[in-house]
Write a protein that holds these residues in place. Structure first.
Motif, PDB file in Angstrom:
ATOM      1  N   MET B   1      -3.877  -8.081 -21.511  1.00 28.50           N
ATOM      2  CA  MET B   1      -4.540  -7.973 -20.473  1.00 28.50           C
ATOM      3  C   MET B   1      -5.743  -7.198 -20.629  1.00 28.50           C
ATOM      4  N   SER B   2      -7.065  -7.366 -20.228  1.00 25.41           N
ATOM      5  CA  SER B   2      -8.238  -6.605 -20.390  1.00 25.41           C
ATOM      6  C   SER B   2      -8.263  -5.790 -19.326  1.00 25.41           C
ATOM      7  N   GLU B   3      -9.187  -4.645 -19.747  1.00 26.40           N
ATOM      8  CA  GLU B   3      -9.090  -3.346 -18.664  1.00 26.40           C
ATOM      9  C   GLU B   3      -9.825  -3.710 -17.285  1.00 26.40           C
ATOM     10  N   GLN B   4     -10.465  -4.753 -17.229  1.00 29.35           N
ATOM     11  CA  GLN B   4     -11.227  -5.359 -15.867  1.00 29.35           C
ATOM     12  C   GLN B   4      -9.924  -5.930 -15.091  1.00 29.35           C
ATOM     13  N   THR B   5      -9.190  -6.757 -15.755  1.00 31.54           N
ATOM     14  CA  THR B   5      -8.251  -7.537 -14.588  1.00 31.54           C
ATOM     15  C   THR B   5      -6.837  -6.635 -14.512  1.00 31.54           C
ATOM     16  N   TYR B   6      -6.425  -5.787 -15.486  1.00 30.58           N
ATOM     17  CA  TYR B   6      -5.278  -4.939 -15.086  1.00 30.58           C
ATOM     18  C   TYR B   6      -5.340  -4.152 -14.167  1.00 30.58           C
ATOM     19  N   GLU B   7      -4.497  -4.081 -13.158  1.00 36.53           N
ATOM     20  CA  GLU B   7      -4.281  -3.451 -12.124  1.00 36.53           C
ATOM     21  C   GLU B   7      -2.958  -2.679 -11.962  1.00 36.53           C
ATOM     22  N   PRO B   8      -3.055  -1.341 -12.280  1.00 33.24           N
ATOM     23  CA  PRO B   8      -1.787  -0.437 -12.555  1.00 33.24           C
ATOM     24  C   PRO B   8      -0.994  -0.662 -11.259  1.00 33.24           C
ATOM     25  N   LYS B   9       0.331  -0.765 -11.469  1.00 37.86           N
ATOM     26  CA  LYS B   9       1.227  -0.740 -10.430  1.00 37.86           C
ATOM     27  C   LYS B   9       1.935   0.710 -10.011  1.00 37.86           C
ATOM     28  N   ILE B  10       1.842   1.401  -8.850  1.00 41.06           N
ATOM     29  CA  ILE B  10       2.387   2.744  -8.714  1.00 41.06           C
ATOM     30  C   ILE B  10       3.629   2.557  -7.483  1.00 41.06           C
ATOM     31  N   VAL B  11       4.199   3.251  -7.769  1.00 43.81           N
ATOM     32  CA  VAL B  11       5.377   3.519  -6.783  1.00 43.81           C
ATOM     33  C   VAL B  11       4.945   4.796  -6.506  1.00 43.81           C
ATOM     34  N   ALA B  12       5.094   5.063  -4.952  1.00 42.41           N
ATOM     35  CA  ALA B  12       4.562   6.322  -4.354  1.00 42.41           C
ATOM     36  C   ALA B  12       5.700   6.837  -3.640  1.00 42.41           C
ATOM     37  N   PHE B  13       6.469   7.845  -4.075  1.00 45.24           N
ATOM     38  CA  PHE B  13       7.468   8.512  -3.057  1.00 45.24           C
ATOM     39  C   PHE B  13       6.768   9.703  -2.418  1.00 45.24           C
ATOM     40  N   LEU B  14       6.653   9.414  -0.908  1.00 49.39           N
ATOM     41  CA  LEU B  14       6.049  10.402  -0.198  1.00 49.39           C
ATOM     42  C   LEU B  14       7.180  11.182   0.877  1.00 49.39           C
ATOM     43  N   CYS B  15       7.010  12.649   0.742  1.00 52.05           N
ATOM     44  CA  CYS B  15       7.821  13.043   1.859  1.00 52.05           C
ATOM     45  C   CYS B  15       7.314  12.766   3.113  1.00 52.05           C
ATOM     46  N   LYS B  16       8.608  12.728   4.042  1.00 49.44           N
ATOM     47  CA  LYS B  16       8.130  12.092   5.463  1.00 49.44           C
ATOM     48  C   LYS B  16       7.381  13.257   6.161  1.00 49.44           C
ATOM     49  N   TRP B  17       7.576  14.461   5.976  1.00 50.96           N
ATOM     50  CA  TRP B  17       6.870  15.452   6.857  1.00 50.96           C
ATOM     51  C   TRP B  17       5.279  15.802   6.329  1.00 50.96           C
ATOM     52  N   CYS B  18       5.283  15.683   5.278  1.00 48.58           N
ATOM     53  CA  CYS B  18       3.738  15.992   4.878  1.00 48.58           C
ATOM     54  C   CYS B  18       2.774  14.952   4.395  1.00 48.58           C
ATOM     55  N   SER B  19       3.390  14.545   2.985  1.00 51.61           N
ATOM     56  CA  SER B  19       2.523  13.375   2.456  1.00 51.61           C
ATOM     57  C   SER B  19       2.441  12.000   3.237  1.00 51.61           C
ATOM     58  N   SER B  20       3.622  11.646   3.652  1.00 56.01           N
ATOM     59  CA  SER B  20       3.593  10.559   4.627  1.00 56.01           C
ATOM     60  C   SER B  20       2.836  10.554   5.687  1.00 56.01           C
ATOM     61  N   ALA B  21       2.817  11.678   6.380  1.00 55.86           N
ATOM     62  CA  ALA B  21       1.846  11.983   7.518  1.00 55.86           C
ATOM     63  C   ALA B  21       0.644  12.273   7.157  1.00 55.86           C
ATOM     64  N   GLY B  22       0.323  12.850   5.971  1.00 56.02           N
ATOM     65  CA  GLY B  22      -1.152  12.907   5.311  1.00 56.02           C
ATOM     66  C   GLY B  22      -1.445  11.440   5.106  1.00 56.02           C
ATOM     67  N   SER B  23      -0.713  10.519   4.421  1.00 56.77           N
ATOM     68  CA  SER B  23      -1.442   9.259   4.247  1.00 56.77           C
ATOM     69  C   SER B  23      -1.449   8.248   5.592  1.00 56.77           C
ATOM     70  N   ASP B  24      -0.610   8.757   6.702  1.00 57.86           N
ATOM     71  CA  ASP B  24      -0.918   8.245   8.024  1.00 57.86           C
ATOM     72  C   ASP B  24      -2.284   8.647   8.415  1.00 57.86           C
ATOM     73  N   LEU B  25      -2.644   9.950   8.075  1.00 60.35           N
ATOM     74  CA  LEU B  25      -3.822  10.264   8.740  1.00 60.35           C
ATOM     75  C   LEU B  25      -5.141   9.661   8.017  1.00 60.35           C
ATOM     76  N   ALA B  26      -4.810   9.490   6.732  1.00 58.38           N
ATOM     77  CA  ALA B  26      -5.842   8.571   5.893  1.00 58.38           C
ATOM     78  C   ALA B  26      -6.106   7.388   6.746  1.00 58.38           C
ATOM     79  N   GLY B  27      -4.988   6.766   7.135  1.00 58.75           N
ATOM     80  CA  GLY B  27      -5.078   5.369   7.853  1.00 58.75           C
ATOM     81  C   GLY B  27      -5.813   5.663   9.125  1.00 58.75           C
ATOM     82  N   VAL B  28      -5.498   6.488   9.914  1.00 56.67           N
ATOM     83  CA  VAL B  28      -6.109   6.829  11.312  1.00 56.67           C
ATOM     84  C   VAL B  28      -7.663   6.979  10.954  1.00 56.67           C
ATOM     85  N   SER B  29      -8.021   7.720   9.963  1.00 56.46           N
ATOM     86  CA  SER B  29      -9.463   7.969   9.652  1.00 56.46           C
ATOM     87  C   SER B  29      -9.992   6.919   8.928  1.00 56.46           C
TER      88      SER B  29
END
Ligand SMILES: Cc1cc2nc3c(=O)[nH]c(=O)nc-3n(C[C@H](O)[C@H](O)[C@H](O)COP(=O)(O)OP(=O)(O)OC[C@H]3O[C@@H](n4cnc5c(N)ncnc54)[C@H](O)[C@@H]3O)c2cc1C
Ligand code: SF4
Ligand code: SF4
Lengths: 651, 142
Positions: B1-29
């Motif tokens: 796969m060339s660098e241009q077409t390769y899309e890394p797949k990431i699994v993100a474990f987010l804690c409920k209280w801070c990081s998940s809420a932080g990612s919600d805020l990214a959404g709201v903003s």
């Protein structure tokens, strides 16, 4: 094995989700999942018809579990779990797939966003396939409350709760309750005297059969959780028995030790044995151990000799008091931003440059000058006074980025009070903007300008210094005329920013509640939960949460009190059942989980781990350490997580 | 796969209280960031077992993110200390089996840090791209 029957409901959220995510495709793709028996999309799942359709679908298609692909679980998890209950299945078999905040709102590419929404939804479906029916755990509640901080916020909250029949423990760090209001002279916008507002409430606290008052006390340790906190309080010795003290002042008359008087912000002095001010509650003298010549061994002993009532007892020792309460209101108030940090205005070293609270004391009838405004340096009446607003506020580069909210109002008040005391004096105010939102506030500022002829100059003061003839030269600009302005003032009053008190930082640390970027206590939601902390059962009131005036402080305190009353109105609280559970067959009794648990919720019985249902908060620390996968949080088992991971990588 | 077409797949474990809420805020903003990371909300970063990280790599993840509350701010008192200690070992383990340790990342994102969350994902994707797909642990599916 019985077959799983999950229903999937994909929300358009109007166009919020549908604009970026192909919701139809998500619903269709989810219908292909082995455990899914029903799948649909709808424009607003949370609307009344949306919710009803969930209930109907559960009944009609005999669904045993539900996934709603919509907004953040923080918003509607509760809503949809309730719908599940109403349709006769356990709320804990309903999970939310967040495809709005974590997907539609943060991506633009429709293909990518749709793929991600599919993965998020599939992950929730896989999880729900392993979810068990759970019933909330009923936990008995301690129906008592604690208030930390005895300013107007704490006093109001304590009285509201006590008058509703709740037992309240009020903990105040200083020797008296009252807080900063007692330092104020008159208060905007009505110019009524602060003592007249507060003293009756303080007396009510001291006489209230439902309020236990602990002054000279600080919270040192808190354990437990909502409904059942155990709080350890350290009460410092006052060396004076409040019941016996006759307030005769004989002790202070003979005490040789003189220190600066905090109540007058250093404008007067007091003795080591003293009463903070005449109306202090509890009404008693206090021996300040730090200022005393020495109690151990007794180096002076004069006060005890002279006290005819026999109220003084040098053998008092610090006491640790344990109180059990169901909820806590934190009302630990503010401090002024330190003048020492304002280098351009002399860092507190220029005579007759005062802070706002010192000026309040000068105007106060109970203050150092009995309400005659006089310069501290030579006790003459100042004829020209410059008031500078926004000192330390709205200055992200050097000081505080925020607006302290009340300074425009109290500066207008200061100018007016000054003119009432010195009618032939001249008052100048340097300001950036005037913010006078509030009932009758704008009118109040207008009166300062028109009736009391205060000169308002729009601009910053760049610096000030003392002149040879004993004036304070203030150099600023009037940005409206573009002119430099120089005033040789007799006195300068700085409207310093409000910052969270040191006691607020201490309390936040002990209670483990969050603070915002400026150090004020963080509310759970800026709009919808303004008096709740993130931790269940802990509420916020007054300036500890952010700058505010008295009316707003009182409103917030009453709001916090009503939240506590609602919380403690039932004999039991329900505790989330998503807590750790042990598979006995796998547990080897290695105790790894016992050490990992931050709540001491696990112990061994007959060589197997046992979880205390009430103490466990469901954090999952135990499950991450158990090598045998013997312990896990209900509805987040390792099997479920592995399935979710797989779903996240499925495209 | 060339660098241009390769899309890394990431699994993100987010804690409920801070990081998940932080990612919600990214959404709201409405702060935009790459769609490579699929979130899994967990109660606490301390509940993320090293097994989960290995499992993700085995199932074909190119990167794994664990994001929790700032040290000292853990909703569960000390869960994120545990996370930090435990997950540090994961890096060593990855090195041991010959996987770039940077395929695993921890971050501390509070509920107020929406912009930071977006930044964390962006950076992770940028760092993963030159590494190419992760093949070493990925199970060969039948
Ligand atoms: C110069 C000036 C003038 C003002 N004028 C007006 C006015 O005219 N009108 C108006 O509406 N508002 C005015 N205000 C605002 C008003 O003072 C506040 O709104 C009010 O005092 C806030 O009350 P509080 O109870 O939140 O905090 P505080 O008054 O600060 O009380 C907090 C209390 O908690 C105690 N405490 C702190 N930490 C701890 C701890 N860890 N444990 C136990 N106890 C602790 C403190 O000792 C204190 O007794 C003025 C403010 C200033 C600075
Ligand atoms: S860590 Fe696992 S095996 Fe060890 S005592 Fe706890 S539950 Fe049992
Ligand atoms: S989930 Fe485990 S570690 Fe966390 S509180 Fe419950 S028993 Fe303790």
């Amino acid at each position: 094995m019985s077959e799983k029957r999950t229903g999937v409901f994909v929300c358009h959220c109007g166009n919020n989700i549908a604009a970026t995510v192909d919701v139809k495709k998500v619903a269709e793709t989810m219908a292909q999942e082995g455990t899914v028996a029903f799948s649909k999309d709808y424009v607003y799942m949370c609307s009344d018809p949306g919710q009803s359709s969930v209930i109907e679908a559960i009944k009609e298609h005999r669904l045993d579990s539900v996934v709603v692909s919509c907004c953040s679980p923080n918003l509607h998890e509760g809503t949809f779990r309730e719908n599940a209950e109403r349709a006769g299945i356990s709320g804990f078999t309903c999970e939310i797939a967040n495809i709005r905040e974590q997907c539609a709102w943060v991506h633009k590419d429709r293909t990518e966003a749709t793929e991600k929404a599919i993965k998020i939804s599939r992950s929730a479906i896989r999880r729900v396939a392993g979810n068990k029916k759970l019933d909330p755990i009923a936990v008995p509640v301690t129906r008592r409350a604690m208030v930390i901080g005895g300013g107007i916020a704490g006093i109001q909250a304590a009285l509201d709760m006590a008058n509703a029949g709740l037992d309240v423990v009020l903990v105040e760090k200083l020797a008296t309750i009252g807080g900063h209001i007692l330092q104020l002279s008159e208060t905007f916008p009505t110019l009524d005297c602060s003592q007249c507002i507060l003293s009756p409430k303080m007396v009510e606290v001291s006489r209230h059969p439902k309020i236990k008052l602990l002054t000279y006390s600080e919270v040192k340790e808190v354990s437990g959780s909502v409904g059942n906190f155990e709080v350890k309080i350290l009460k410092k010795p006052t060396f004076v028995d409040a019941e016996t003290c006759k307030l005769c002042d004989d002790c202070a008359q003979v005490c040789p030790q003189v220190v600066s008087n905090e109540h007058d912000l250093g404008l007067t002095a007091r003795r080591a044995i003293h009463i903070p001010f005449a109306q202090a509650i509890p009404a008693s003298y206090t021996l300040d151990e730090e200022a005393c010549l020495g109690l151990n061994p007794i180096r002076c002993g004069k006060c005890k000799d002279v006290c005819e009532a026999g109220a003084i007892n040098y053998d008092m020792r610090p006491e640790t008091i344990t109180e059990n309460v169901g909820a806590i209101v934190v009302a630990t108030g503010f401090d002024l931003y330190p003048q020492e940090k304002i280098l351009e205005y002399g860092a507190g070293n220029v005579a007759d440059v005062l802070d706002g609270l010192q000026f309040e004391r000068l105007c106060s009838a109970s203050g150092p000058t009995q309400g005659h405004v006089k310069r501290p340096s030579d006790r003459t009446e100042p004829k020209e006074v410059v008031f500078i607003q926004c000192v330390g506020s709205r200055d992200p580069a050097q000081h505080c980025a925020y607006c302290s909210k009340i300074c425009c109002m109290y500066t207008a008040k200061h100018a007016r009070l000054y003119k009432h005391h010195v009618p032939d004096g001249k008052a100048y105010v340097f300001y950036i903007d005037i913010r006078s939102g509030g009932k009758n506030y704008e009118e109040f500022v207008q009166r300062a300008m028109e009736e009391d002829e205060t000169v308002y100059l729009r601009g910053r003061v760049s610096k000030l210094h003392r002149t040879k003839d004993g004036k304070v030269r203030v150099m600023g600009v009037d940005t409206l005329t573009g002119q430099n302005v120089e005033i040789d003032a007799d006195m300068v009053v700085l409207a310093l920013a409000m910052q969270p008190s040191q006691g607020t930082a201490d309390a936040a640390r002990t209670l483990k509640i969050g603070r915002d970027k400026d150090g004020f206590l963080a509310e759970a939601h800026p709009k919808l939960k303004p008096v709740e902390s993130v931790t269940g059962g802990i509420y916020l009131a007054g300036c500890a949460q952010g700058p505010k005036d008295i009316p707003e402080t009182v409103s917030q305190a009453s709001a916090a009190a009503s939240k506590v009353l609602a919380l403690l109105s039932k004999p039991t609280l329900s505790h989330a059942p998503t807590i750790a559970t042990v598979r006995n067959s796998h547990c080897t009794g290695c105790e790894m989980c016992v050490t990992a648990c931050p709540y001491d919720a696990i112990h061994l019985e007959n060589g197997k781990a046992v979880v205390n249902e009430v103490l466990c908060e469901g954090c999952g620390s135990c499950s991450a350490t158990c090598l045998r996968a013997a312990i896990s949080v209900r509805n987040t088992s390792p099997m479920q997580v592995h399935e979710m991971i797989e779903a996240c990588l499925s495209l | 796969m060339s660098e241009q077409t390769y899309e890394p797949k990431i699994v993100a474990f987010l804690c409920k209280w801070c990081s998940s809420a932080g990612s919600d805020l990214a959404g709201v903003s409405r702060i935009q960031y790459p769609a490579n990371a699929t979130p899994i909300q967990v109660p606490c970063s301390g509940s993320v077992s090293p097994m989960y990280i290995l499992s993700a790599l085995k199932k074909g993840a190119d990167g794994v993110l664990v994001s929790g509350c700032h040290i000292g701010d853990c909703h569960y008192l000390e869960g994120n200390y545990l996370a930090r200690r435990k997950l540090h070992l994961v890096k060593e383990l990855l090195q041991f089996v010959g996987i770039e340790e940077n395929r695993f990342r921890m971050s501390w994102v509070s509920a107020a840090e929406g912009a930071k969350f977006a930044e964390v994902v962006k950076e992770f994707v940028d760092d993963l791209r030159p590494m190419g797909p992760q093949e070493k642990l990925k199970a060969k599916r039948a």
